[in-house]
Design a protein around this motif. Structure first.
Motif, PDB file in Angstrom:
ATOM      1  N   PHE A 116     109.264 -12.557  10.046  1.00 36.76           N
ATOM      2  CA  PHE A 116     109.073 -11.344  10.843  1.00 36.76           C
ATOM      3  C   PHE A 116     109.495 -11.589  12.292  1.00 36.76           C
ATOM      4  O   PHE A 116     110.202 -10.775  12.896  1.00 36.76           O
ATOM      5  N   SER A 117     109.092 -12.722  12.871  1.00 36.78           N
ATOM      6  CA  SER A 117     109.455 -13.040  14.252  1.00 36.78           C
ATOM      7  C   SER A 117     110.952 -13.219  14.397  1.00 36.78           C
ATOM      8  O   SER A 117     111.548 -12.776  15.384  1.00 36.78           O
ATOM      9  N   ALA A 118     111.589 -13.877  13.431  1.00 37.74           N
ATOM     10  CA  ALA A 118     113.034 -14.079  13.498  1.00 37.74           C
ATOM     11  C   ALA A 118     113.783 -12.746  13.405  1.00 37.74           C
ATOM     12  O   ALA A 118     114.767 -12.523  14.132  1.00 37.74           O
ATOM     13  N   LYS A 119     113.320 -11.848  12.544  1.00 44.42           N
ATOM     14  CA  LYS A 119     113.954 -10.536  12.424  1.00 44.42           C
ATOM     15  C   LYS A 119     113.854  -9.764  13.734  1.00 44.42           C
ATOM     16  O   LYS A 119     114.829  -9.174  14.200  1.00 44.42           O
ATOM     17  N   ASN A 120     112.659  -9.780  14.365  1.00 47.23           N
ATOM     18  CA  ASN A 120     112.488  -9.072  15.634  1.00 47.23           C
ATOM     19  C   ASN A 120     113.301  -9.708  16.759  1.00 47.23           C
ATOM     20  O   ASN A 120     113.793  -9.003  17.637  1.00 47.23           O
ATOM     21  N   ALA A 121     113.440 -11.030  16.747  1.00 51.05           N
ATOM     22  CA  ALA A 121     114.253 -11.695  17.766  1.00 51.05           C
ATOM     23  C   ALA A 121     115.723 -11.337  17.588  1.00 51.05           C
ATOM     24  O   ALA A 121     116.440 -11.108  18.573  1.00 51.05           O
ATOM     25  N   ASN A 122     116.202 -11.270  16.341  1.00 50.66           N
ATOM     26  CA  ASN A 122     117.598 -10.896  16.085  1.00 50.66           C
ATOM     27  C   ASN A 122     117.891  -9.460  16.505  1.00 50.66           C
ATOM     28  O   ASN A 122     119.007  -9.147  16.911  1.00 50.66           O
ATOM     29  N   LEU A 123     116.893  -8.587  16.389  1.00 53.07           N
ATOM     30  CA  LEU A 123     117.077  -7.184  16.768  1.00 53.07           C
ATOM     31  C   LEU A 123     116.772  -6.943  18.250  1.00 53.07           C
ATOM     32  O   LEU A 123     116.789  -5.803  18.706  1.00 53.07           O
ATOM     33  N   ASN A 124     116.448  -7.995  19.010  1.00 48.55           N
ATOM     34  CA  ASN A 124     116.107  -7.914  20.435  1.00 48.55           C
ATOM     35  C   ASN A 124     114.929  -6.986  20.706  1.00 48.55           C
ATOM     36  O   ASN A 124     114.908  -6.255  21.688  1.00 48.55           O
ATOM     37  N   ARG A 125     113.954  -7.019  19.839  1.00 51.19           N
ATOM     38  CA  ARG A 125     112.753  -6.221  20.040  1.00 51.19           C
ATOM     39  C   ARG A 125     111.799  -6.977  20.961  1.00 51.19           C
ATOM     40  O   ARG A 125     111.672  -8.195  20.869  1.00 51.19           O
ATOM     41  N   PRO A 126     111.101  -6.259  21.842  1.00 49.00           N
ATOM     42  CA  PRO A 126     110.164  -6.960  22.734  1.00 49.00           C
ATOM     43  C   PRO A 126     108.907  -7.390  21.987  1.00 49.00           C
ATOM     44  O   PRO A 126     108.538  -6.804  20.972  1.00 49.00           O
ATOM     45  N   VAL A 127     108.284  -8.423  22.498  1.00 48.39           N
ATOM     46  CA  VAL A 127     107.031  -8.899  21.936  1.00 48.39           C
ATOM     47  C   VAL A 127     105.915  -8.002  22.464  1.00 48.39           C
ATOM     48  O   VAL A 127     105.910  -7.624  23.637  1.00 48.39           O
TER      49      VAL A 127
END
Length: 169
Positions: free
Chosen positions: A41-52
């Motif tokens: 999940f974290s890797a997917k959000n990092a690839n999509l440049n989503r903020p934490v």
């Protein structure tokens, strides 16, 4: 329990694939650990440049933030105290003057009585004045940052003055 629900969902998918394919597609595969799922999940959000998502430890504490938290706390505390007094009035034997005489017989002294009065008066006055402040915001007034701080300090000052005045009665 989760494995039982997952197996029931998989059987349902097998029985009618067109209705449950959405449910099945998002199910975690069998045998994966929670840590693996979180990393994916974290890797997917990092690839999509989503903020934490922010959390409470990264915020700088401010007067409006503390006033909001305190307003909620005093509301819960006052409603709990009122409910406890109401239940006590229904359940306990005796009358109100009886319990006042009981408190006077304890001989706790004027300082402790004054502190107890202040402990009751301050949350009540703070919650009331801050509620008026929120009503003022509801009509669309006082949203600029200097006004928010000024009204916050005014609520704190008025609450202390009112609580002291009620304590001295």
């Amino acid at each position: 329990m989760a494995l039982l629900l997952r197996s029931v969902a998989r059987r349902s998918v097998c029985m009618s694939r067109q209705h449950f394919c959405v449910l099945y597609r998002h199910a975690a595969p069998m045998g994966t650990a929670a840590k693996e799922e979180m990393d994916k999940f974290s890797a997917k959000n990092a690839n999509l440049n989503r903020p934490v998502s922010p959390h409470i430890t990264i915020y700088k504490w401010s007067v409006p933030m503390m006033m909001s938290i305190t307003h909620r706390g005093t509301g819960v505390g006052l409603s709990g105290a009122l409910s406890a007094v109401a239940v006590a009035a229904l359940v306990l034997p005796g009358t109100f003057p009886h319990y006042l005489d009981l408190i006077h017989s304890l001989s706790v002294g004027p300082v402790l009585i004054g502190l107890a009065k202040f402990a009751i008066a301050f949350p009540l006055s703070f919650h009331t004045y801050n509620g008026v402040r929120h009503l003022w915001w509801d009509i669309g007034k006082g949203f600029r940052i200097p006004e928010v701080y000024r009204s916050g300090y005014a609520v704190i000052g008025l609450s202390v003055v009112t609580a002291v005045a009620l304590t001295c009665l």
